[in-house]
Enzyme design. Structure first.
Site, PDB file in Angstrom:
ATOM      1  N   GLU A  94      11.635   5.293 -18.436  1.00 25.46           N
ATOM      2  CA  GLU A  94      11.537   6.751 -18.411  1.00 25.46           C
ATOM      3  C   GLU A  94      12.784   7.368 -19.032  1.00 25.46           C
ATOM      4  OE1 GLU A  94       8.459   7.785 -14.873  1.00 25.46           O
ATOM      5  OE2 GLU A  94      10.552   7.624 -14.274  1.00 25.46           O
ATOM      6  N   GLY A 163      18.415   1.609 -15.041  1.00 28.03           N
ATOM      7  CA  GLY A 163      19.240   0.459 -15.368  1.00 28.03           C
ATOM      8  C   GLY A 163      20.732   0.675 -15.187  1.00 28.03           C
ATOM      9  N   SER A 195      27.639   5.532 -18.046  1.00 25.54           N
ATOM     10  CA  SER A 195      27.837   5.518 -16.599  1.00 25.54           C
ATOM     11  C   SER A 195      27.724   4.103 -16.049  1.00 25.54           C
ATOM     12  CB  SER A 195      26.808   6.415 -15.902  1.00 25.54           C
ATOM     13  OG  SER A 195      25.526   5.816 -15.950  1.00 25.54           O
ATOM     14  N   CYS A 338      18.179  13.040 -10.791  1.00 29.39           N
ATOM     15  CA  CYS A 338      19.016  11.876 -10.531  1.00 29.39           C
ATOM     16  C   CYS A 338      18.462  11.029  -9.381  1.00 29.39           C
ATOM     17  CB  CYS A 338      20.433  12.335 -10.193  1.00 29.39           C
ATOM     18  SG  CYS A 338      21.575  10.998  -9.813  1.00 29.39           S
TER      19      CYS A 338
END
Length: 352
Positions: A94, A163, A195, A338
């Protein structure tokens, strides 16, 4: 057995130069291929109108431009869009398009793995079966496909989708450098954010390579003795080592680092947690903290109220001495915020 074609997308200029040399094509054609794929967003060899029919046929015989396939699209009331792409048969990811209200900032949140190698307790992606790392071309093609669908170009890219980017370090960094290259996507390094949940070895490599991109760490709990209860990465990469490498990042690279902090009532929002977070901020010094109210609802935990968030943020702002940003949750109504990616997919058999 038929030899596989060279995949042009996801390759650096040097790799395309080597390919051209291997099939007897003039070296200068490599730069044309490179800019055509990334800057002009060409999707087939036939769009290179300066190429002769013979050259097009030769390249087509030896190379290809694969694409990830759009499965479905959801559009939020706030303008956020979530896309499901099939990268290979049976493997879906996604990707999220997040424009600000004034559309000055248009961010694409991209994935780096199919599923995730980690299992953060509040994150829906961690409940999915891990099915592998994405290749650099599959990472970049998320941006190409989303921009084509929405009819606009992104101003910012964040590696914060499905991921753990540091567990796919080389493909992620390869994609990031192509995004940054002025002859490719041409995005400034400060408009690209990588990140991690806290993979110390990856952060160390990032520092040693002096990577120019923005960097964010999902901290989420400031207590070294209990962080592992919500962040399983903490077992292999303890908080003390994580904070040490965060300080090294700011010192060696002379740049700010971002801590992401998901707010979970009765888990990490107590005054003692806030005080520990203040100490962390002061010890790292050159950092900022983004707080994010819990978005998922598959655990026994609840989302904090606006008053609870406001109180926590106000305390940090008064004590920490670093920038504190209350990140909103765009796309929450389409499971695009998130921690929500792949919430509706097939889950692992785990206790939550």
């Amino acid at each position: 057995m038929k030899e596989e074609k060279f995949i042009l997308k996801g390759k650096r200029l040097e790799e395309i130069q080597d390919f051209c040399k291997s099939i007897g094509v003039e070296a200068f054609r490599a730069k044309q291929l490179y800019t055509g794929i990334y800057k002009n967003r060409y999707t087939s060899i036939s769009q290179f109108t300066t190429f002769s029919k013979e050259l097009i046929a030769k390249i087509s015989e030896n190379a290809e431009f694969p694409e990830i396939q759009l499965g479905r699209q959801l559009i939020s009331k706030d303008g956020t869009r979530k896309f499901t792409f099939e990268v290979e048969p049976g493997k879906e990811i996604e990707t999220v398009w997040i424009p600000t209200a004034d559309e000055e900032r248009k961010t694409i949140c991209i994935s780096s793995q199919v599923g995730c190698t980690l299992n953060c307790a509040f994150c829906a992606t961690g409940l999915l079966e891990y099915k592998g790392n994405l290749h650099a071309w599959q990472i970049l093609d998320q941006i190409i496909q989303v921009e084509k669908i929405v009819g606009d170009r992104a101003t910012n890219i964040v590696f914060m989708g499905m991921g753990e980017p540091m567990h796919n370090y080389f493909s992620v960094m390869k994609a990031a450098h192509i995004l940054h290259d002025k002859d490719a996507f041409g995005l400034g390094a400060k408009r690209i954010t990588i990140s991690t949940a806290g993979v110390v070895t990856g952060i160390t490599r990032f520092i040693e390579n002096k990577e120019p991109f923005n960097f964010a760490i999902s901290l989420n709990h400031p207590n070294p003795n209990t962080r592992h209860t919500i962040m399983d990465v903490n077992v292999k990469h303890p908080l003390e080592k994580l904070l040490a490498v965060a300080r090294k990042f700011t010192q060696d690279l002379d740049r700010m680092i971002t801590f992401e902090y998901v707010l979970i009532p009765d888990v990490n929002m107590g005054r003692e947690n806030a005080d520990r977070l203040v100490k962390i901020a002061r010890s790292v010094n050159k950092c900022k903290i983004n707080v994010i109210p819990l978005n998922t609802d598959f655990t026994q935990w609840r989302r904090p109220t606006e008053d609870e968030v406001g109180e926590f943020v106000s305390y940090l702002r008064a004590k920490a001495g670093v920038p504190i940003l209350n990140r909103q949750s765009p796309g929450r109504d389409i499971n695009g915020a998130c921690g929500m990616l792949a919430l509706k997919g097939t889950r692992k058999e785990v206790e939550v």
